[in-house]
Motif scaffolding. Structure first.
Motif, PDB file in Angstrom:
ATOM      1  N   VAL A 181      -7.820  23.697  21.756  1.00  0.00           N
ATOM      2  CA  VAL A 181      -6.787  24.451  21.846  1.00  0.00           C
ATOM      3  C   VAL A 181      -6.873  26.018  21.585  1.00  0.00           C
ATOM      4  N   LEU A 182      -7.592  25.952  20.516  1.00  0.00           N
ATOM      5  CA  LEU A 182      -8.264  27.562  20.084  1.00  0.00           C
ATOM      6  C   LEU A 182      -9.532  27.489  20.496  1.00  0.00           C
ATOM      7  N   ARG A 183     -10.167  28.850  21.188  1.00  0.00           N
ATOM      8  CA  ARG A 183     -11.478  28.696  21.789  1.00  0.00           C
ATOM      9  C   ARG A 183     -12.158  29.904  21.180  1.00  0.00           C
ATOM     10  N   GLY A 184     -12.027  30.354  20.104  1.00  0.00           N
ATOM     11  CA  GLY A 184     -12.630  31.266  19.309  1.00  0.00           C
ATOM     12  C   GLY A 184     -11.719  32.578  19.197  1.00  0.00           C
ATOM     13  N   ILE A 185     -10.869  32.490  18.316  1.00  0.00           N
ATOM     14  CA  ILE A 185      -9.892  33.661  18.206  1.00  0.00           C
ATOM     15  C   ILE A 185     -10.392  34.436  16.967  1.00  0.00           C
ATOM     16  N   ASP A 186     -10.511  35.843  17.293  1.00  0.00           N
ATOM     17  CA  ASP A 186     -10.526  36.671  16.273  1.00  0.00           C
ATOM     18  C   ASP A 186      -9.131  37.656  16.170  1.00  0.00           C
ATOM     19  N   PHE A 187      -8.727  37.618  15.002  1.00  0.00           N
ATOM     20  CA  PHE A 187      -7.437  38.174  14.981  1.00  0.00           C
ATOM     21  C   PHE A 187      -7.308  38.748  13.179  1.00  0.00           C
ATOM     22  N   HIS A 188      -6.558  39.894  13.182  1.00  0.00           N
ATOM     23  CA  HIS A 188      -6.422  40.279  11.912  1.00  0.00           C
ATOM     24  C   HIS A 188      -4.977  40.770  11.794  1.00  0.00           C
ATOM     25  N   VAL A 189      -4.283  40.905  10.676  1.00  0.00           N
ATOM     26  CA  VAL A 189      -2.975  41.417  10.450  1.00  0.00           C
ATOM     27  C   VAL A 189      -3.253  42.311   9.116  1.00  0.00           C
ATOM     28  N   GLU A 190      -2.897  43.770   9.164  1.00  0.00           N
ATOM     29  CA  GLU A 190      -3.067  44.515   8.120  1.00  0.00           C
ATOM     30  C   GLU A 190      -1.739  44.558   7.234  1.00  0.00           C
ATOM     31  N   ALA A 191      -1.750  44.984   5.950  1.00  0.00           N
ATOM     32  CA  ALA A 191      -0.652  45.053   5.156  1.00  0.00           C
ATOM     33  C   ALA A 191       0.346  46.043   5.825  1.00  0.00           C
ATOM     34  N   GLY A 192       1.661  45.637   5.922  1.00  0.00           N
ATOM     35  CA  GLY A 192       2.805  46.348   6.255  1.00  0.00           C
ATOM     36  C   GLY A 192       2.478  46.358   7.827  1.00  0.00           C
ATOM     37  N   GLU A 193       1.769  45.507   8.409  1.00  0.00           N
ATOM     38  CA  GLU A 193       1.781  45.721  10.048  1.00  0.00           C
ATOM     39  C   GLU A 193       2.903  44.397  10.537  1.00  0.00           C
ATOM     40  N   VAL A 194       3.306  44.931  11.636  1.00  0.00           N
ATOM     41  CA  VAL A 194       4.060  43.808  12.425  1.00  0.00           C
ATOM     42  C   VAL A 194       3.506  43.512  13.673  1.00  0.00           C
TER      43      VAL A 194
ATOM     44  N   VAL B 152      -4.287  41.282   5.434  1.00  0.00           N
ATOM     45  CA  VAL B 152      -3.679  40.499   4.851  1.00  0.00           C
ATOM     46  C   VAL B 152      -4.042  39.118   5.373  1.00  0.00           C
ATOM     47  N   ILE B 153      -4.172  39.253   6.758  1.00  0.00           N
ATOM     48  CA  ILE B 153      -4.764  37.796   7.473  1.00  0.00           C
ATOM     49  C   ILE B 153      -6.086  38.400   8.256  1.00  0.00           C
ATOM     50  N   GLU B 154      -6.944  37.419   8.313  1.00  0.00           N
ATOM     51  CA  GLU B 154      -8.437  38.070   8.692  1.00  0.00           C
ATOM     52  C   GLU B 154      -8.973  36.640   9.230  1.00  0.00           C
ATOM     53  N   ILE B 155      -8.887  36.529  10.497  1.00  0.00           N
ATOM     54  CA  ILE B 155      -9.381  35.307  11.396  1.00  0.00           C
ATOM     55  C   ILE B 155     -10.629  35.570  12.158  1.00  0.00           C
ATOM     56  N   ARG B 156     -11.770  34.670  11.973  1.00  0.00           N
ATOM     57  CA  ARG B 156     -13.068  35.044  12.684  1.00  0.00           C
ATOM     58  C   ARG B 156     -13.187  33.825  13.359  1.00  0.00           C
ATOM     59  N   ASP B 157     -13.401  34.000  14.621  1.00  0.00           N
ATOM     60  CA  ASP B 157     -14.027  32.777  15.580  1.00  0.00           C
ATOM     61  C   ASP B 157     -13.452  31.423  15.245  1.00  0.00           C
ATOM     62  N   LEU B 158     -12.233  31.654  15.311  1.00  0.00           N
ATOM     63  CA  LEU B 158     -11.379  30.143  14.975  1.00  0.00           C
ATOM     64  C   LEU B 158     -11.274  29.394  16.031  1.00  0.00           C
ATOM     65  N   HIS B 159     -11.724  28.222  15.674  1.00  0.00           N
ATOM     66  CA  HIS B 159     -11.724  27.133  16.984  1.00  0.00           C
ATOM     67  C   HIS B 159     -10.882  25.905  16.333  1.00  0.00           C
ATOM     68  N   LYS B 160      -9.910  25.386  17.227  1.00  0.00           N
ATOM     69  CA  LYS B 160      -9.344  23.964  16.885  1.00  0.00           C
ATOM     70  C   LYS B 160      -9.063  23.052  18.111  1.00  0.00           C
ATOM     71  N   SER B 161      -9.664  21.907  17.642  1.00  0.00           N
ATOM     72  CA  SER B 161      -9.487  20.886  18.718  1.00  0.00           C
ATOM     73  C   SER B 161      -8.741  19.798  18.231  1.00  0.00           C
ATOM     74  N   PHE B 162      -7.892  19.176  19.030  1.00  0.00           N
ATOM     75  CA  PHE B 162      -7.333  17.820  18.909  1.00  0.00           C
ATOM     76  C   PHE B 162      -7.999  16.849  19.883  1.00  0.00           C
ATOM     77  N   GLY B 163      -8.938  16.142  19.356  1.00  0.00           N
ATOM     78  CA  GLY B 163      -9.639  15.156  20.082  1.00  0.00           C
ATOM     79  C   GLY B 163     -10.305  16.099  20.885  1.00  0.00           C
ATOM     80  N   SER B 164     -10.579  15.770  22.273  1.00  0.00           N
ATOM     81  CA  SER B 164     -11.496  16.607  23.039  1.00  0.00           C
ATOM     82  C   SER B 164     -10.570  17.846  23.713  1.00  0.00           C
ATOM     83  N   ASN B 165      -9.593  18.069  23.286  1.00  0.00           N
ATOM     84  CA  ASN B 165      -8.702  19.086  23.669  1.00  0.00           C
ATOM     85  C   ASN B 165      -8.775  20.386  22.969  1.00  0.00           C
TER      86      ASN B 165
END
Ligand code: ADP
Ligand code: MG
Length: 263
Positions: free
Chosen positions: A39-52, A24-37
């Protein structure tokens, strides 16, 4: 900054439809910066259907930013985020249509003070889903019953405890028929004696098979309700696995140090 890193895969992913084998959620190599900060430095992450999945970690580790990237309340700096079969970083995606399939519950309940519980749970059904009044009322009564507030449909937020208000907020999200529910520290603003009722509702949702991504400091909830626990620190996933491993027998020193502070 590479704002469109996810675009090339997007149309292919979207045309597959449904949630597909990627979850249901599939995240690959997610980066997020606020200016030079960064905050997310390469997140790989997933949530399957029915998973908590419970996300734990110190304050400032990027948990809320991760959740906010899942429904594009924050625009990722790089990487791909796929939710319910749609590549939401695709500039052509209908983000409102995707958001409709994602229920979100925050620390602050953000109910309309001038509307009753019933009014708060029907308004988005009427305006966003264009349901008629009778249908919206029927759904609202059903979900308010599920969160234990059948007798509070006519109450205004000021007449409800914090725990009851948060349960109205959960009902409001459920009324939209979401494919996944995101919770960002839903009990952090509550008096301790009100936490249990909200966690109880979340446990029931989990048992009914709802797909849930929950940022929480409630280790008891994570231990009992989570299929998987993800420990974040410094914008990365340090370790993840079943609660029996991550909470009871963590492998990483950083996880151990965090747990020793919160348990
Ligand atoms: P957590 O939820 O784990 O406590 P957050 O995702 O809220 O962490 O924050 C991670 C970091 O990102 C913090 O250093 C925070 O100050 C920063 N941050 C979050 N949102 C913004 C924003 N809108 N603008 C600038 N910095 C932000
Ligand atoms: Mg947070």
């Amino acid at each position: 900054m590479n704002e469109t890193a996810g675009a090339p895969i997007a149309s292919g992913a979207a045309s597959e439809g449904g949630t597909g084998p990627g979850g249901v959620i599939e995240i690959r190599d997610l980066h997020k910066s606020f200016g030079s900060n960064e905050v997310l430095r390469g997140i790989d992450f997933h949530v399957e259907a029915g998973e908590v999945v419970c996300v734990i970690g110190p304050s400032g580790s990027g948990k809320s930013t991760l959740l906010r990237c899942v429904n594009l309340l924050e625009q990722p700096s790089a990487g791909t985020v796929r939710v319910a079969g749609a590549e939401i970083t695709d500039p052509d995606v209908d983000i409102d249509a995707v958001r409709r399939r994602i229920g979100m519950v925050f620390q602050s309940f953000n109910l309309f003070p001038h509307l009753t519980a019933l009014g708060n749970v029907t308004i988005a059904q009427r305006k966003v889903l264009r349901r008629g009044k009778a249908e919206a009322d029927r759904v609202a009564r059903e979900v308010l019953g599920r969160v234990g507030l059948a007798d509070k449909v006519g109450s205004y937020p000021a007449q409800l405890s914090g725990g009851q208000q948060q349960r109205v907020a959960i009902a409001r999200a459920l009324a939209m028929g979401p494919e996944v529910m995101l919770f960002d520290e839903p009990t952090s603003a509550l008096d301790p004696e009100l936490v249990g009722d909200v966690l109880g509702v979340m446990r029931e949702l989990a048992e009914e098979g709802m797909t849930m991504l929950v940022v929480t400091h409630e280790m008891g909830f994570a231990r009992e309700a989570a299929d998987r626990v993800v420990f974040m620190d410094g914008g990365v996933v340090v370790e993840e696995g079943p609660p029996s491993q991550v909470i009871a027998d963590p492998r990483h020193e950083r996880t151990r140090a965090f747990l020793s502070r919160v348990l």
